[in-house]
Design an enzyme around this catalytic site. Sequence first.
Site, PDB file in Angstrom:
ATOM      1  N   THR A  37       0.833  -1.202   0.000  1.00  0.00           N
ATOM      2  CA  THR A  37       0.000   0.000   0.000  1.00  0.00           C
ATOM      3  C   THR A  37       0.870   1.256   0.000  1.00  0.00           C
ATOM      4  OG1 THR A  37      -0.093  -0.328   2.378  1.00  0.00           O
ATOM      5  CG2 THR A  37      -2.057  -0.929   1.148  1.00  0.00           C
ATOM      6  N   ASP A  38       2.134   1.140   0.459  1.00  0.00           N
ATOM      7  CA  ASP A  38       2.920   2.378   0.661  1.00  0.00           C
ATOM      8  C   ASP A  38       3.141   3.145  -0.642  1.00  0.00           C
ATOM      9  OD1 ASP A  38       4.893   0.552  -0.259  1.00  0.00           O
ATOM     10  OD2 ASP A  38       6.417   1.185   1.204  1.00  0.00           O
ATOM     11  N   GLY A 125      12.876 -10.013   3.961  1.00  0.00           N
ATOM     12  CA  GLY A 125      11.698  -9.144   4.033  1.00  0.00           C
ATOM     13  C   GLY A 125      11.591  -8.427   5.362  1.00  0.00           C
ATOM     14  N   LEU A 126      12.696  -8.344   6.108  1.00  0.00           N
ATOM     15  CA  LEU A 126      12.667  -7.625   7.387  1.00  0.00           C
ATOM     16  C   LEU A 126      13.480  -6.338   7.295  1.00  0.00           C
ATOM     17  CD1 LEU A 126      13.054 -10.681   9.812  1.00  0.00           C
ATOM     18  CD2 LEU A 126      10.949  -9.568   9.086  1.00  0.00           C
ATOM     19  N   SER A 127      13.674  -5.873   6.064  1.00  0.00           N
ATOM     20  CA  SER A 127      14.305  -4.575   5.805  1.00  0.00           C
ATOM     21  C   SER A 127      15.767  -4.473   6.190  1.00  0.00           C
ATOM     22  CB  SER A 127      13.546  -3.452   6.521  1.00  0.00           C
ATOM     23  OG  SER A 127      12.320  -3.307   5.925  1.00  0.00           O
ATOM     24  N   SER A 128      16.525  -5.488   5.852  1.00  0.00           N
ATOM     25  CA  SER A 128      17.972  -5.377   6.086  1.00  0.00           C
ATOM     26  C   SER A 128      18.537  -4.211   5.270  1.00  0.00           C
ATOM     27  CB  SER A 128      18.682  -6.682   5.744  1.00  0.00           C
ATOM     28  OG  SER A 128      18.337  -7.118   4.459  1.00  0.00           O
ATOM     29  N   ASP A 173       9.696   1.075   4.780  1.00  0.00           N
ATOM     30  CA  ASP A 173      10.786   0.428   5.521  1.00  0.00           C
ATOM     31  C   ASP A 173      11.688   1.459   6.192  1.00  0.00           C
ATOM     32  OD1 ASP A 173       9.613  -1.712   4.367  1.00  0.00           O
ATOM     33  OD2 ASP A 173      11.227  -2.141   2.951  1.00  0.00           O
ATOM     34  N   TYR A 223       8.092  -7.008  -8.082  1.00  0.00           N
ATOM     35  CA  TYR A 223       7.704  -5.820  -7.301  1.00  0.00           C
ATOM     36  C   TYR A 223       7.436  -4.659  -8.249  1.00  0.00           C
ATOM     37  CZ  TYR A 223       7.987  -2.298  -3.568  1.00  0.00           C
ATOM     38  OH  TYR A 223       7.724  -1.279  -2.687  1.00  0.00           O
TER      39      TYR A 223
END
Length: 388
Positions: A37-38, A125-128, A173, A223
């Site tokens: 959504t961002d 997917g944890l924004s490394s 993120d 994406y």
Amino acid sequence: MDILSFTEKFFEKYGNRNEKPVLFFSPGRVNLIGEHTDYNGGFVFPCALNFGTYLAIRTVKDKTLRFSTLNFDDDDEVQLANNLSKRGNKWSNYPLGVISEFLKRKISVGGLEMLFYGDVPNGAGLSSSASIEMVTATALNDIYSAGLKTLDLVILSQKAENEFVGMNCGIMDQFAVGFGKKDHAIFLNCDTLDYENVPVNLGNNALIITNTNKRRGLTDSKYNERRSECEKAVELLQSFRPIKNLSELNTDDTGFLEEFIKDPVILKRARHVISENGRVLEAVKVLKENNIRRFGELMNQSHDSLKDDYEVTGNELDTLVYEGRKLPGVTGTRMTGAGFGGCTVSLVEKEHVPGFISGLKSVYQEITGLVPDFYQPEISDGAGRISW
Ligand code: GLA
């Protein structure tokens, strides 16, 4: 990470024990709800984690930027220039892209010795990536007293990722990593950038992240494909309403979509974005009312929509989610981040956590042949200097 041993590693790498490096930490993030959504100007609800990226940094007299990491053996060295350019697929592009953004803003940067260490699993997917960008931006802002605000650092880091690294991500993120607050999630309107920190009280539930450990494949190209599909939807909807992004519509408008969007794929993409925004609004409301059961249902619906309408899940994420839902005590479970692999986020009743982990691990392994990892994170503050 033990601060003393990290500093010791820095000295082993760069010598000169008389000048101590300065230390910074930037978290990773997990998004509780509000996916894809961002970049559509919509709502997201992420929080910062207690694992992320550490940076020890020291200024030096020569005009060299030195990058090193404890995570793998891939040091890099770059001579400072006004026009820094991308270095193949090297990890150093993330901090270098940020340095380049500082230079573009006429903030003078000199030679630097940098040692990174990340305990966010890469590509999960944890924004490394946002974490490494924001730790660099926060450090440069501090050591050069550049006076940039957190929001500037967030925007600058997103720009580094979009333009230097070449990944067209939205703002969620970097924002979550910059504005994280202990035990709170960030309810962010990605159009106006207004936000609210909402306390995360999960009652008798634990927050569990499960890593599919699926190797990332086509995530970036898929994406970008989703982004263009959403742009297409906006274009087709102009005769319905002159909108600039899909988030200007709400769930009452979904009945009209079919009339204007004949392509079934584009229709589904639009439906996801609009329904997901509605779910975020309700999720924030019910969390404030301590209605965790409903929050979990919305997480489940979010995943279903990401699977059926947005088509960004895949066998590994779906196995974790749908097999997970069969286990006792699972209040809600969904994919988090861009999708196609990476992690799920689940709310599991505390007494059922051991059973959830062992049950899901074995069924996931049986179905996919992969071994998942489980994390029980704390929700932490955003990027900053480590004082000691
Ligand atoms: C990635 C991007 C974010 C966001 C999510 C999907 O994490 O970096 O900007 O678009 O995917 O919600």
